[in-house]
Design a protein around this motif. Sequence first.
Motif, mmCIF file in Angstrom:
data_model
loop_
_atom_site.group_PDB
_atom_site.id
_atom_site.type_symbol
_atom_site.label_atom_id
_atom_site.label_comp_id
_atom_site.label_asym_id
_atom_site.label_seq_id
_atom_site.Cartn_x
_atom_site.Cartn_y
_atom_site.Cartn_z
ATOM 1 N N LYS A 129 0.847 -1.190 0.000
ATOM 2 C CA LYS A 129 0.000 0.000 0.000
ATOM 3 C C LYS A 129 0.876 1.231 0.000
ATOM 4 C CE LYS A 129 -4.421 -0.588 2.291
ATOM 5 N NZ LYS A 129 -5.058 -0.362 3.580
ATOM 6 N N SER B 172 0.330 4.028 1.097
ATOM 7 C CA SER B 172 0.300 4.774 2.357
ATOM 8 C C SER B 172 1.316 4.220 3.354
ATOM 9 C CB SER B 172 -1.099 4.768 2.949
ATOM 10 O OG SER B 172 -1.518 3.457 3.201
ATOM 11 N N LYS B 173 1.612 2.923 3.270
ATOM 12 C CA LYS B 173 2.620 2.370 4.187
ATOM 13 C C LYS B 173 4.009 2.897 3.834
ATOM 14 C CE LYS B 173 0.356 -2.098 4.771
ATOM 15 N NZ LYS B 173 -0.740 -1.844 5.667
ATOM 16 N N HIS C 159 4.602 5.716 2.253
ATOM 17 C CA HIS C 159 4.601 7.127 2.626
ATOM 18 C C HIS C 159 4.812 7.283 4.121
ATOM 19 C CE1 HIS C 159 2.333 8.781 -1.133
ATOM 20 N NE2 HIS C 159 3.614 8.593 -1.338
ATOM 21 N N SER D 16 7.836 9.346 5.934
ATOM 22 C CA SER D 16 7.698 10.502 6.812
ATOM 23 C C SER D 16 8.053 10.156 8.249
ATOM 24 C CB SER D 16 6.294 11.102 6.710
ATOM 25 O OG SER D 16 5.348 10.127 7.016
ATOM 26 N N LEU D 17 8.383 8.885 8.513
ATOM 27 C CA LEU D 17 8.948 8.546 9.815
ATOM 28 C C LEU D 17 10.464 8.554 9.735
ATOM 29 C CD1 LEU D 17 6.479 5.737 10.855
ATOM 30 C CD2 LEU D 17 6.787 7.912 12.011
ATOM 31 N N GLY E 295 -3.792 -7.029 6.574
ATOM 32 C CA GLY E 295 -3.426 -5.612 6.368
ATOM 33 C C GLY E 295 -4.663 -4.822 6.046
ATOM 34 N N PHE F 12 5.138 14.110 -0.483
ATOM 35 C CA PHE F 12 4.883 12.939 -1.333
ATOM 36 C C PHE F 12 4.653 13.353 -2.777
ATOM 37 C CE2 PHE F 12 2.716 11.236 2.710
ATOM 38 C CZ PHE F 12 3.938 10.894 3.252
ATOM 39 N N PRO G 113 9.571 13.850 1.427
ATOM 40 C CA PRO G 113 9.132 13.459 2.767
ATOM 41 C C PRO G 113 10.289 13.510 3.745
ATOM 42 C CG PRO G 113 9.211 11.554 1.292
ATOM 43 C CD PRO G 113 9.491 12.758 0.456
ATOM 44 N N ARG H 202 8.027 16.150 9.255
ATOM 45 C CA ARG H 202 6.594 16.245 8.982
ATOM 46 C C ARG H 202 5.979 14.849 9.071
ATOM 47 N NH1 ARG H 202 7.666 17.388 3.879
ATOM 48 N NH2 ARG H 202 9.825 17.651 4.482
ATOM 49 N N GLY H 203 5.242 14.585 10.118
ATOM 50 C CA GLY H 203 4.648 13.264 10.319
ATOM 51 C C GLY H 203 3.234 13.222 9.747
ATOM 52 N N MET H 204 2.821 12.020 9.354
ATOM 53 C CA MET H 204 1.511 11.879 8.721
ATOM 54 C C MET H 204 0.713 10.788 9.434
ATOM 55 S SD MET H 204 0.135 12.943 5.596
ATOM 56 C CE MET H 204 -0.888 12.409 4.265
ATOM 57 N N PHE I 2 -2.589 8.567 8.651
ATOM 58 C CA PHE I 2 -3.508 8.261 7.547
ATOM 59 C C PHE I 2 -4.863 7.823 8.076
ATOM 60 C CE2 PHE I 2 0.737 7.866 5.989
ATOM 61 C CZ PHE I 2 0.680 8.347 4.692
ATOM 62 N N GLN J 124 -6.588 5.031 7.522
ATOM 63 C CA GLN J 124 -6.430 3.712 8.131
ATOM 64 C C GLN J 124 -5.513 2.871 7.258
ATOM 65 O OE1 GLN J 124 -10.702 2.257 6.446
ATOM 66 N NE2 GLN J 124 -9.988 1.226 8.238
ATOM 67 N N GLY J 125 -5.071 1.767 7.825
ATOM 68 C CA GLY J 125 -4.316 0.802 7.032
ATOM 69 C C GLY J 125 -2.891 1.190 6.737
ATOM 70 N N ALA J 126 -2.343 2.156 7.452
ATOM 71 C CA ALA J 126 -0.954 2.510 7.186
ATOM 72 C C ALA J 126 -0.024 2.007 8.282
ATOM 73 C CB ALA J 126 -0.811 4.018 7.022
ATOM 74 N N LEU J 127 -0.567 1.250 9.235
ATOM 75 C CA LEU J 127 0.300 0.630 10.236
ATOM 76 C C LEU J 127 1.002 -0.556 9.592
ATOM 77 C CD1 LEU J 127 -2.002 0.659 13.383
ATOM 78 C CD2 LEU J 127 -0.046 2.133 12.902
ATOM 79 N N PHE J 128 2.118 -0.951 10.175
ATOM 80 C CA PHE J 128 2.853 -2.113 9.663
ATOM 81 C C PHE J 128 2.337 -3.343 10.385
ATOM 82 C CE2 PHE J 128 6.120 1.407 9.525
ATOM 83 C CZ PHE J 128 5.789 1.760 8.226
ATOM 84 N N ARG K 1 2.710 6.545 16.946
ATOM 85 C CA ARG K 1 3.843 6.305 16.061
ATOM 86 C C ARG K 1 4.352 7.618 15.490
ATOM 87 N NH1 ARG K 1 3.190 2.722 10.655
ATOM 88 N NH2 ARG K 1 2.063 4.568 9.980
ATOM 89 N N CYS K 2 3.392 8.474 15.120
ATOM 90 C CA CYS K 2 3.756 9.764 14.562
ATOM 91 C C CYS K 2 4.451 10.628 15.618
ATOM 92 C CB CYS K 2 2.489 10.421 14.032
ATOM 93 S SG CYS K 2 2.773 11.975 13.244
#
Lengths: 422, 268
Positions: free
Chosen positions: A317, A319-320, A322, A326-327, A422, B57, B75, B79-81, B83, B85-89, B148-149
């Motif tokens: 994805k 977004s992951k 991205h 940004s981390l 996921g 981005f 990026p 600057r933290g983002m 989202f 949903q669904g952007a966690l690992f 996390r951010c």
Amino acid sequence: MIVLLIYVAVFVVSFFVVMKLIKPGARKDFTSLKTVTFGDESAVRSNRTASVISILTLFLLWGMFTGSALLPKFLHAPGPFEGLARFDYTAEAPGREPATATVTVLVHPIEQEAKAPEVEAGDGWAKNDSATVGMWRSGLIQVDRNDEVTKADGAKVVAVNGQPIVPGGEVITDFGRVGMSQKGTLNFEPKKGWQMEPIWLPAPEAVMARLIDIAQEGFRGSTLWQHLGWSLFRVIAGFFFGALVGIPLGYAMGLSDWFRGWFDPIVEFMRPVPPLALIPLVIIWAGIGEAGKIILLFLAALWIMAIAARSGVSGVKISKVHAAYSLGASKAQIMRYVIIPNSLPDIFTGARVAMGVCWGTVVAAELVAAEKGAGMMIMVASKFQNTDIVIMGIILIGIIGFGIDMLMRWAERVLVPWKGKG
Amino acid sequence: MSGLEIENISMRFDLPNGTSVQALKNVSLNLKAGQLLSVLGPSGCGKTTLLNIVAGFLAPTEGRIVLNGHEVRGPDAERGMVFQQGALFEWMSVRDNVGFGPRMKGMAKADKDKIVNHLLDVVGLRDFKEKAVYELSGGMQQRVALARCLANEPDVILMDEPLGALDALTREKMQSLVLKLWKETGKTIILITHSVEEALLLGERLLVMAPRPGRIHKEYRLPFAEMGVGEDLREVKKHPEFARTREEILGMIWDMEEEIMGRQEAGA
Ligand SMILES: Nc1ncnc2c1ncn2[C@@H]1O[C@H](COP(=O)(O)OP(=O)(O)OP(=O)(O)O)[C@@H](O)[C@H]1O
Ligand SMILES: [Mg+2]
């Protein structure tokens, strides 16, 4: 036909018995309310009882139609006739009264030598005869040979057991069919019953006995474990190299336009070519030795693994990625901590498919040419009509293939528990 | 100079069929450090595009973003983002997700653990440290995303509908949490939302955007975020000014939506 009917009957009867009478753990949770189950896997769960009955039924049918000693006699399908069969024939000859004599036929198991039974000659000009016929076989019986007037002298058989018979005709007796050839010779075919002849389908216990025998004695100079071990070794070696090359190739295709463009036509072309179709070419190029087989399996696994790795990478994805950027992650860190873990479930799915295909391919390759291996075992056995070994081999191949798949699933659960989450 | 400057940003997407979409046109805005900005607007007015440009981005076709005196060119951890949903690992535990940023910087394990433990306390997930993220509820997952951010100590936090997928109650709790964190950490925050109430509650400044091309329609300065810190948000909503502003903005967005629909019908 009868087999199918019995099968359907067992299916239906066991369904009603289990569902209506026993109701093991009838579902009371909310899934029991679901009526539309299409595409909803959670609504349909495999019924354990049904699985067990299903397997038992297969063995039952197998035993019934092979006269297995594991089953009580009354469950057997009618077997072939064995023992002494008798029928009378009536002969006519010019200038003589018709005379009747008895033919006694010893119907014996084909693997045994048999001697025709002694019979008294009898009174009339037609003499009593005796003969032997193997079970499931048929035999010509020249009944006139010992008669006072032979066929050459004008005698001919006109009836069997009192029923008239003509050349090309037949009479059905209690012991089997008596036919008459165009030239007037009798042909006796003992009743075959409904059971399968062992050279078509041996009984389960015969296969089991053969398994024990081969496990102890080996087959063609190698033990059973060596045969199976070689097949497994080839699969693992071929899969290993296929994954070793295929996964990095897939990653490269997922990450670089140039790699994608370069290899896409090759991969997309090779993917639909069944590995079996490559056997002749591999034999021409690499011979029939180990190298050839491992190259074949390598090719079988390569495309599957490359495609799996490619889709694992491109399926990440955005977004992951991205989020990782940004981390503060670098490209290499994103590769290591995001792209690779994200692609693992796809790679595992690919690996499962590849192992299955490799196992199928190795058996086929061994059928073509091999000195050791599960496929070679059943191929050689089939040339000698050792059906029991063939069936044993097929069952072992199935069990090992199933085992491989279970192992891969287990590894998947342990190593990539996040699959599909996921 | 500290703060975020959005200088005359325009963004055009060229489509494969030869046409192009003007997603943003001449958007300018200055945010001082520590300001909380919420962004509202009808669907397709370029909110996500604007946030992605600020995050780095996307590169704008015109204009530039300046953060604390230097231009943004991609990026970065500053600057933290967060989202929707669904952007966690999902292959990492809650703890590893929260500790991802510090780990990427190569921070010593002891320091990292301290940050992670502290933030998990703040978002109330201390007991879920070792859990896999897919074992958590949607609201818990968004709290992990927030933690996390924050663990990365960014100067600016960008949130694209972070609470959009949550139920009303969880959403309200999360709104309080965002306000509390904003006050405690003093971060600059840009928050995109579809809910007018949420925009009013979580916006010291509120931006209403208009579509085609995406541009700033109107800006508000609101007292509700300050009022809401540590308070019951339902009390804030009872404020007469709150209801009045809400109706005004709703009307504004309705007009825009109707205009879009009308244009589509005329075109068809
Ligand atoms: N990658 C892209 N390629 C082409 N067009 C794009 C792309 N991203 C966005 N757009 C277009 O730009 C415009 C703004 O999109 P954007 O996603 O920023 O809207 P939004 O305000 O976030 O909408 P929503 O509230 O539905 O999330 C839309 O018309 C969209 O079709
Ligand atoms: Mg959006």
